[in-house]
Design an enzyme around this catalytic site. Sequence first.
Site, PDB file in Angstrom:
ATOM      1  N   ASP A 191       7.534  -8.514  -8.592  1.00  0.00           N
ATOM      2  CA  ASP A 191       7.957  -9.565  -7.657  1.00  0.00           C
ATOM      3  C   ASP A 191       6.743 -10.028  -6.866  1.00  0.00           C
ATOM      4  O   ASP A 191       6.764 -10.120  -5.642  1.00  0.00           O
ATOM      5  CB  ASP A 191       9.054  -9.041  -6.721  1.00  0.00           C
ATOM      6  CG  ASP A 191       9.731 -10.153  -5.913  1.00  0.00           C
ATOM      7  OD1 ASP A 191       9.534 -11.337  -6.248  1.00  0.00           O
ATOM      8  OD2 ASP A 191      10.443  -9.833  -4.946  1.00  0.00           O
ATOM      9  N   TRP A 218       2.275   2.003   8.284  1.00  0.00           N
ATOM     10  CA  TRP A 218       2.033   0.710   8.917  1.00  0.00           C
ATOM     11  C   TRP A 218       0.668   0.222   8.458  1.00  0.00           C
ATOM     12  O   TRP A 218      -0.332   0.924   8.586  1.00  0.00           O
ATOM     13  CB  TRP A 218       2.069   0.826  10.434  1.00  0.00           C
ATOM     14  CG  TRP A 218       1.692  -0.459  11.108  1.00  0.00           C
ATOM     15  CD1 TRP A 218       0.489  -0.802  11.637  1.00  0.00           C
ATOM     16  CD2 TRP A 218       2.547  -1.592  11.286  1.00  0.00           C
ATOM     17  NE1 TRP A 218       0.531  -2.064  12.149  1.00  0.00           N
ATOM     18  CE2 TRP A 218       1.784  -2.587  11.948  1.00  0.00           C
ATOM     19  CE3 TRP A 218       3.882  -1.868  10.962  1.00  0.00           C
ATOM     20  CZ2 TRP A 218       2.305  -3.833  12.283  1.00  0.00           C
ATOM     21  CZ3 TRP A 218       4.407  -3.110  11.296  1.00  0.00           C
ATOM     22  CH2 TRP A 218       3.626  -4.072  11.951  1.00  0.00           C
TER      23      TRP A 218
END
Length: 289
Positions: free
Chosen positions: A196, A94
Amino acid sequence: MKEFFAEILQNHNLPGTVRRSEPISGGSINHAYRVDTEKSSYFIKTNTGIPAHFFEVEATGLEHIENSRTIAVPHVYGYNRPGKGETGYLILDWIEGNPSPSTAEELGHSLAGMHKTKGESYGFKQDSFIGALPQPNGLFPDWLTYYRGRRLKPQFEQGLETGRMSGSRKKKMDVLLDNLDKWIPENPGSSLLHGDLWGGNWMTGPKGTPYVIDPSVLYGDHIFEMAFTEVFGGFPADFYQAYQEVLPLPDYYEDVKPLYQLYYLLVHLNLFGEGYGGSVDRILNRYIG
Protein backbone atom coordinates in the site's frame (compact mmCIF):
# COMPACT_ATOMS: atom_id res chain seq x y z
CA MET A 1 -6.74 7.94 28.07
CA LYS A 2 -3.57 8.10 30.19
CA GLU A 3 -4.82 5.21 32.30
CA PHE A 4 -5.54 3.13 29.20
CA PHE A 5 -2.09 3.80 27.75
CA ALA A 6 -0.40 3.09 31.07
CA GLU A 7 -2.19 -0.25 31.27
CA ILE A 8 -1.30 -1.44 27.78
CA LEU A 9 2.32 -0.34 28.11
CA GLN A 10 2.54 -2.27 31.36
CA ASN A 11 0.92 -5.30 29.70
CA HIS A 12 3.80 -5.35 27.19
CA ASN A 13 6.51 -4.76 29.82
CA LEU A 14 7.33 -1.30 28.53
CA PRO A 15 8.82 0.68 31.41
CA GLY A 16 8.08 4.21 32.46
CA THR A 17 5.25 6.40 33.63
CA VAL A 18 3.00 8.04 31.03
CA ARG A 19 3.82 11.74 31.16
CA ARG A 20 1.87 12.93 28.13
CA SER A 21 -0.58 11.61 25.55
CA GLU A 22 -1.97 13.61 22.66
CA PRO A 23 -4.06 12.71 19.60
CA ILE A 24 -2.38 12.84 16.19
CA SER A 25 -4.31 13.91 13.10
CA GLY A 26 -4.03 12.42 9.63
CA GLY A 27 -5.49 8.94 9.91
CA SER A 28 -8.91 8.23 8.41
CA ILE A 29 -9.47 4.76 9.90
CA ASN A 30 -7.91 4.62 13.36
CA HIS A 31 -7.39 6.95 16.29
CA ALA A 32 -3.71 7.75 16.71
CA TYR A 33 -1.72 9.12 19.63
CA ARG A 34 1.74 10.12 20.67
CA VAL A 35 2.43 8.76 24.13
CA ASP A 36 5.51 9.90 26.07
CA THR A 37 7.06 8.32 29.13
CA GLU A 38 10.28 9.40 30.80
CA LYS A 39 11.92 6.47 28.98
CA SER A 40 10.54 6.59 25.41
CA SER A 41 7.95 7.95 23.00
CA TYR A 42 5.41 5.68 21.30
CA PHE A 43 2.94 5.89 18.44
CA ILE A 44 -0.24 4.07 19.45
CA LYS A 45 -3.19 3.30 17.16
CA THR A 46 -6.57 2.33 18.57
CA ASN A 47 -9.89 1.29 17.09
CA THR A 48 -13.12 -0.32 18.27
CA GLY A 49 -15.39 -2.68 16.37
CA ILE A 50 -12.60 -4.03 14.18
CA PRO A 51 -11.86 -7.66 13.29
CA ALA A 52 -9.66 -9.37 15.86
CA HIS A 53 -6.70 -9.64 13.45
CA PHE A 54 -6.87 -6.02 12.22
CA PHE A 55 -3.76 -4.80 14.03
CA GLU A 56 -2.15 -8.24 14.18
CA VAL A 57 -1.74 -8.41 10.41
CA GLU A 58 -0.25 -4.91 10.29
CA ALA A 59 2.20 -5.89 13.02
CA THR A 60 3.09 -9.07 11.14
CA GLY A 61 3.73 -7.08 7.99
CA LEU A 62 5.95 -4.58 9.77
CA GLU A 63 7.91 -7.42 11.34
CA HIS A 64 8.33 -9.09 7.93
CA ILE A 65 9.80 -5.90 6.53
CA GLU A 66 11.96 -5.29 9.59
CA ASN A 67 13.34 -8.83 9.39
CA SER A 68 14.34 -8.29 5.76
CA ARG A 69 16.92 -5.75 7.02
CA THR A 70 16.45 -3.64 3.90
CA ILE A 71 14.29 -0.63 4.74
CA ALA A 72 13.38 1.06 8.01
CA VAL A 73 9.98 0.57 9.66
CA PRO A 74 8.68 1.51 13.12
CA HIS A 75 9.43 -1.26 15.59
CA VAL A 76 6.38 -3.16 16.87
CA TYR A 77 6.17 -3.29 20.68
CA GLY A 78 2.79 -4.93 20.99
CA TYR A 79 -0.81 -5.28 19.87
CA ASN A 80 -3.95 -7.10 20.91
CA ARG A 81 -6.71 -9.15 19.34
CA PRO A 82 -9.84 -7.38 20.60
CA GLY A 83 -13.05 -9.18 21.35
CA LYS A 84 -16.43 -7.85 20.28
CA GLY A 85 -16.85 -4.30 21.51
CA GLU A 86 -13.30 -4.10 22.87
CA THR A 87 -10.69 -1.57 21.81
CA GLY A 88 -7.84 -2.83 19.65
CA TYR A 89 -4.42 -1.23 19.75
CA LEU A 90 -0.98 -1.31 18.15
CA ILE A 91 2.12 0.08 19.87
CA LEU A 92 4.96 1.33 17.65
CA ASP A 93 8.07 3.48 17.81
CA TRP A 94 7.47 7.21 17.54
CA ILE A 95 9.30 8.31 14.37
CA GLU A 96 10.26 11.86 13.48
CA GLY A 97 13.04 13.60 11.58
CA ASN A 98 13.91 15.93 8.74
CA PRO A 99 14.74 14.89 5.17
CA SER A 100 18.31 15.13 3.95
CA PRO A 101 19.47 15.63 0.35
CA SER A 102 19.88 11.84 0.08
CA THR A 103 16.57 10.73 1.66
CA ALA A 104 14.75 10.07 -1.64
CA GLU A 105 17.77 8.24 -3.06
CA GLU A 106 18.03 6.11 0.07
CA LEU A 107 14.32 5.30 -0.18
CA GLY A 108 14.76 4.06 -3.75
CA HIS A 109 17.80 1.93 -2.92
CA SER A 110 16.18 0.50 0.20
CA LEU A 111 12.86 -0.34 -1.44
CA ALA A 112 14.66 -2.09 -4.28
CA GLY A 113 16.59 -4.06 -1.68
CA MET A 114 13.33 -5.08 -0.04
CA HIS A 115 11.95 -6.16 -3.41
CA LYS A 116 15.00 -8.39 -3.85
CA THR A 117 13.84 -10.30 -0.76
CA LYS A 118 12.22 -13.32 -2.38
CA GLY A 119 9.37 -15.58 -1.36
CA GLU A 120 8.62 -19.16 -2.33
CA SER A 121 5.05 -18.36 -3.45
CA TYR A 122 2.74 -15.45 -4.16
CA GLY A 123 0.34 -13.76 -1.75
CA PHE A 124 0.43 -13.83 2.02
CA LYS A 125 -0.46 -16.31 4.75
CA GLN A 126 -2.95 -13.99 6.49
CA ASP A 127 -5.94 -12.14 5.13
CA SER A 128 -5.27 -8.43 5.45
CA PHE A 129 -6.84 -5.04 4.76
CA ILE A 130 -6.47 -2.34 2.16
CA GLY A 131 -7.68 0.78 3.91
CA ALA A 132 -10.84 -0.36 5.68
CA LEU A 133 -11.64 -3.04 3.10
CA PRO A 134 -10.92 -6.73 3.77
CA GLN A 135 -8.20 -8.12 1.51
CA PRO A 136 -8.35 -11.92 1.06
CA ASN A 137 -4.97 -13.55 0.67
CA GLY A 138 -3.56 -17.06 0.64
CA LEU A 139 -0.41 -18.53 -0.88
CA PHE A 140 -0.39 -19.40 -4.59
CA PRO A 141 2.16 -21.02 -6.91
CA ASP A 142 1.76 -18.34 -9.59
CA TRP A 143 1.21 -14.60 -9.61
CA LEU A 144 -1.44 -14.48 -12.33
CA THR A 145 -3.84 -16.67 -10.34
CA TYR A 146 -3.27 -14.65 -7.19
CA TYR A 147 -3.61 -11.26 -8.84
CA ARG A 148 -6.79 -12.20 -10.66
CA GLY A 149 -8.42 -14.17 -7.85
CA ARG A 150 -7.29 -12.33 -4.73
CA ARG A 151 -6.80 -8.78 -5.92
CA LEU A 152 -8.97 -7.83 -8.90
CA LYS A 153 -11.94 -10.17 -8.41
CA PRO A 154 -12.78 -9.24 -4.80
CA GLN A 155 -12.84 -5.54 -5.68
CA PHE A 156 -14.90 -6.27 -8.81
CA GLU A 157 -17.38 -8.30 -6.77
CA GLN A 158 -17.70 -5.55 -4.18
CA GLY A 159 -18.38 -3.08 -6.95
CA LEU A 160 -21.10 -5.35 -8.31
CA GLU A 161 -22.78 -5.36 -4.90
CA THR A 162 -22.79 -1.56 -4.66
CA GLY A 163 -23.71 -0.96 -8.31
CA ARG A 164 -20.39 0.73 -9.09
CA MET A 165 -19.48 -2.03 -11.55
CA SER A 166 -22.41 -2.21 -13.94
CA GLY A 167 -23.30 -1.83 -17.61
CA SER A 168 -20.38 -1.60 -20.03
CA ARG A 169 -17.92 -1.27 -17.14
CA LYS A 170 -18.98 -4.67 -15.82
CA LYS A 171 -18.83 -6.27 -19.28
CA LYS A 172 -15.35 -4.93 -19.95
CA MET A 173 -14.12 -6.05 -16.55
CA ASP A 174 -15.44 -9.56 -17.22
CA VAL A 175 -13.54 -9.67 -20.51
CA LEU A 176 -10.39 -8.29 -18.91
CA LEU A 177 -10.39 -10.93 -16.16
CA ASP A 178 -10.89 -13.70 -18.73
CA ASN A 179 -7.93 -12.45 -20.79
CA LEU A 180 -5.60 -11.25 -18.06
CA ASP A 181 -2.94 -13.78 -19.07
CA LYS A 182 -2.29 -11.73 -22.22
CA TRP A 183 -0.63 -9.05 -20.12
CA ILE A 184 0.09 -10.20 -16.56
CA PRO A 185 3.10 -12.53 -16.21
CA GLU A 186 2.51 -15.89 -14.57
CA ASN A 187 5.79 -16.10 -12.66
CA PRO A 188 7.59 -12.74 -12.61
CA GLY A 189 9.43 -13.57 -9.38
CA SER A 190 8.04 -13.29 -5.87
CA SER A 191 9.21 -10.13 -4.08
CA LEU A 192 8.42 -8.86 -0.60
CA LEU A 193 6.07 -5.91 -1.15
CA HIS A 194 4.75 -3.22 1.17
CA GLY A 195 1.37 -3.52 -0.57
CA ASP A 196 0.00 0.00 0.00
CA LEU A 197 2.91 2.26 -0.86
CA TRP A 198 1.59 5.69 -1.76
CA GLY A 199 3.17 9.01 -0.85
CA GLY A 200 1.48 9.15 2.55
CA ASN A 201 2.90 5.81 3.65
CA TRP A 202 6.54 6.77 3.88
CA MET A 203 8.09 9.33 6.19
CA THR A 204 11.43 10.67 7.32
CA GLY A 205 13.02 9.51 10.55
CA PRO A 206 16.21 10.37 12.42
CA LYS A 207 19.20 11.45 10.30
CA GLY A 208 16.99 11.69 7.22
CA THR A 209 16.38 7.94 7.09
CA PRO A 210 13.23 7.00 5.14
CA TYR A 211 10.68 4.77 6.89
CA VAL A 212 7.71 2.96 5.39
CA ILE A 213 4.51 2.68 7.44
CA ASP A 214 1.00 1.14 7.30
CA PRO A 215 1.82 -1.88 5.12
CA SER A 216 -0.52 -4.48 3.64
CA VAL A 217 2.28 -6.95 2.99
CA LEU A 218 2.32 -9.60 0.27
CA TYR A 219 4.76 -11.41 -1.98
CA GLY A 220 4.31 -10.54 -5.63
CA ASP A 221 5.57 -8.81 -8.76
CA HIS A 222 7.78 -5.90 -7.74
CA ILE A 223 6.44 -3.69 -10.53
CA PHE A 224 2.95 -3.99 -9.02
CA GLU A 225 4.31 -1.88 -6.16
CA MET A 226 6.14 0.52 -8.43
CA ALA A 227 3.01 1.10 -10.52
CA PHE A 228 1.11 2.24 -7.43
CA THR A 229 3.80 4.76 -6.48
CA GLU A 230 2.87 6.62 -9.67
CA VAL A 231 -0.89 6.82 -9.02
CA PHE A 232 -1.06 9.57 -6.41
CA GLY A 233 2.46 10.99 -6.50
CA GLY A 234 4.61 11.73 -3.48
CA PHE A 235 7.80 10.17 -4.82
CA PRO A 236 10.56 12.38 -6.25
CA ALA A 237 12.55 11.65 -9.41
CA ASP A 238 15.63 10.71 -7.36
CA PHE A 239 13.64 7.84 -5.83
CA TYR A 240 12.94 6.22 -9.21
CA GLN A 241 16.47 6.69 -10.48
CA ALA A 242 17.95 5.16 -7.34
CA TYR A 243 15.51 2.23 -7.43
CA GLN A 244 16.54 1.30 -10.97
CA GLU A 245 20.21 1.42 -10.07
CA VAL A 246 19.52 -1.59 -7.84
CA LEU A 247 16.57 -3.27 -9.57
CA PRO A 248 15.84 -2.12 -13.13
CA LEU A 249 12.24 -2.13 -14.32
CA PRO A 250 11.50 -4.56 -17.17
CA ASP A 251 10.99 -3.33 -20.74
CA TYR A 252 7.26 -4.15 -20.57
CA TYR A 253 6.64 -2.04 -17.45
CA GLU A 254 4.70 0.71 -19.24
CA ASP A 255 2.50 -1.89 -20.96
CA VAL A 256 1.41 -3.55 -17.72
CA LYS A 257 1.51 -0.54 -15.36
CA PRO A 258 -2.15 0.51 -15.85
CA LEU A 259 -3.35 -3.03 -15.09
CA TYR A 260 -1.51 -2.94 -11.78
CA GLN A 261 -2.84 0.53 -11.02
CA LEU A 262 -6.34 -0.77 -11.76
CA TYR A 263 -6.45 -2.68 -8.49
CA TYR A 264 -5.85 0.41 -6.38
CA LEU A 265 -8.29 2.47 -8.44
CA LEU A 266 -10.96 -0.20 -7.89
CA VAL A 267 -10.24 0.02 -4.16
CA HIS A 268 -10.75 3.78 -4.26
CA LEU A 269 -13.87 3.40 -6.36
CA ASN A 270 -15.29 1.07 -3.71
CA LEU A 271 -14.19 3.24 -0.80
CA PHE A 272 -14.88 6.73 -2.12
CA GLY A 273 -17.24 6.44 -5.06
CA GLU A 274 -17.61 7.46 -8.68
CA GLY A 275 -14.90 10.09 -8.60
CA TYR A 276 -12.54 7.22 -9.48
CA GLY A 277 -14.85 5.69 -12.11
CA GLY A 278 -13.35 7.62 -15.02
CA SER A 279 -9.84 6.35 -14.22
CA VAL A 280 -11.12 2.76 -14.06
CA ASP A 281 -12.93 3.23 -17.39
CA ARG A 282 -9.84 4.62 -19.10
CA ILE A 283 -7.84 1.54 -18.19
CA LEU A 284 -10.60 -0.83 -19.29
CA ASN A 285 -10.93 1.04 -22.58
CA ARG A 286 -7.19 0.84 -23.18
CA TYR A 287 -7.11 -2.96 -22.93
CA ILE A 288 -10.62 -3.97 -23.97
CA GLY A 289 -11.87 -1.04 -26.07
